[in-house]
Design a protein around this motif. Structure first.
Motif, PDB file in Angstrom:
ATOM      1  N   GLU A   1      32.865  35.780  34.333  1.00 54.30           N
ATOM      2  CA  GLU A   1      32.095  34.614  34.747  1.00 54.30           C
ATOM      3  C   GLU A   1      30.598  34.846  34.535  1.00 54.30           C
ATOM      4  OE1 GLU A   1      30.754  31.040  36.168  1.00 54.30           O
ATOM      5  OE2 GLU A   1      32.714  31.656  35.409  1.00 54.30           O
ATOM      6  N   ARG A   2      30.142  36.068  34.749  1.00 53.16           N
ATOM      7  CA  ARG A   2      28.721  36.361  34.528  1.00 53.16           C
ATOM      8  C   ARG A   2      28.384  36.236  33.042  1.00 53.16           C
ATOM      9  NH1 ARG A   2      25.642  39.423  38.245  1.00 53.16           N
ATOM     10  NH2 ARG A   2      23.501  39.764  37.515  1.00 53.16           N
ATOM     11  N   VAL A   3      29.242  36.730  32.169  1.00 47.21           N
ATOM     12  CA  VAL A   3      29.013  36.586  30.732  1.00 47.21           C
ATOM     13  C   VAL A   3      28.969  35.104  30.363  1.00 47.21           C
ATOM     14  CG1 VAL A   3      29.974  37.014  28.439  1.00 47.21           C
ATOM     15  CG2 VAL A   3      30.053  38.822  30.163  1.00 47.21           C
ATOM     16  N   ARG A   4      29.918  34.345  30.889  1.00 46.08           N
ATOM     17  CA  ARG A   4      29.978  32.914  30.575  1.00 46.08           C
ATOM     18  C   ARG A   4      28.707  32.195  31.039  1.00 46.08           C
ATOM     19  NH1 ARG A   4      30.584  28.240  32.603  1.00 46.08           N
ATOM     20  NH2 ARG A   4      30.600  29.092  34.718  1.00 46.08           N
ATOM     21  N   ALA A   5      28.300  32.469  32.278  1.00 42.72           N
ATOM     22  CA  ALA A   5      27.145  31.767  32.825  1.00 42.72           C
ATOM     23  C   ALA A   5      25.832  32.215  32.177  1.00 42.72           C
ATOM     24  CB  ALA A   5      27.078  31.985  34.341  1.00 42.72           C
ATOM     25  N   SER A   6      25.684  33.516  31.961  1.00 45.72           N
ATOM     26  CA  SER A   6      24.414  34.058  31.488  1.00 45.72           C
ATOM     27  C   SER A   6      24.201  33.919  29.992  1.00 45.72           C
ATOM     28  CB  SER A   6      24.297  35.538  31.873  1.00 45.72           C
ATOM     29  OG  SER A   6      24.304  35.706  33.266  1.00 45.72           O
TER      30      SER A   6
END
Length: 206
Positions: free
Chosen positions: A123-128
């Motif tokens: 999720e962090r990769v997706r959001a960032s």
């Protein structure tokens, strides 16, 4: 750069200068050491901060690397080159150049692999990275519609699905070309890719 302080955390305000130094030091360590040998202690030393400063900001190495790599993609721009095809070629060449940087190759591939067993990291990769760079598709599509190169799409939900699909096609092709196949995304490849993207494969609908 967006704030990455977890919601609800209290304490001293974050220092933008410290964040900048830490993320720059992370990229330097990725170049010199690679992801596997990078440690928070080494990053702290390079950045000139206490190791505890990193732990107050990031849960671990993977989260830190995601944010350091995400800043590279924030450098992407979509200058008006006069046509949709030229705009696409310009941004794809920039994207490929960023992916070719050693800190990006080492960091991105590692955190993507780690995220296959870590939902929070995915999720962090997706959001960032992913969600932040969809701005380029939105901007390019709106510009092309203003020029009359693309038709308007009044349904917001359908437009959002189109944006997602365009981003997936472009990012997927360039990442595969540069990081998986290990082939150059040079001007000739980018030109041919853009032709396929805009013209399709020339087939007919069943």
């Amino acid at each position: 750069m967006q704030s990455r302080t977890p919601a609800g955390r209290t304490g001293r305000p974050r220092s933008a200068a410290a964040d900048t130094a830490i993320l720059a030091a992370t990229r330097q360590a990725l170049v010199e050491l690679g992801w596997s040998k990078l440690t928070l202690g080494d990053v702290a030393t390079r950045a000139g901060v206490a190791k505890t400063t990193l732990y107050r900001r990031w849960a671990g190495k993977n989260e830190l690397v995601v944010d350091a790599v995400a800043e590279l993609f924030d450098e992407l721009e979509l200058p008006d080159r006069g046509s949709l095809a030229a705009d696409i070629e310009g941004v794809v060449l920039q994207f490929a150049a960023i992916l070719a940087r050693p800190e990006c190759k080492s960091g991105l591939m590692a955190v993507v692999a780690e995220s296959t067993r870590d939902d929070a990291l995915r999720e962090r990769v997706r959001a960032s990275v992913v969600e932040r760079q969809k701005r380029l598709v939105l901007e390019g599509r709106a510009r092309a519609q203003t020029r009359g190169e693309l038709p308007p799409e009044p349904d917001p939900q359908e437009a959002a699905r189109t944006i997602d699909l365009i981003f997936d096609v472009v990012a997927g092709a360039v990442v595969h070309r540069t990081l998986v196949s290990g082939q150059p995304a040079d001007e000739e490849w980018v030109r041919r890719f853009t032709e396929v993207l805009l013209g399709g494969l020339g087939g007919t609908q069943p």
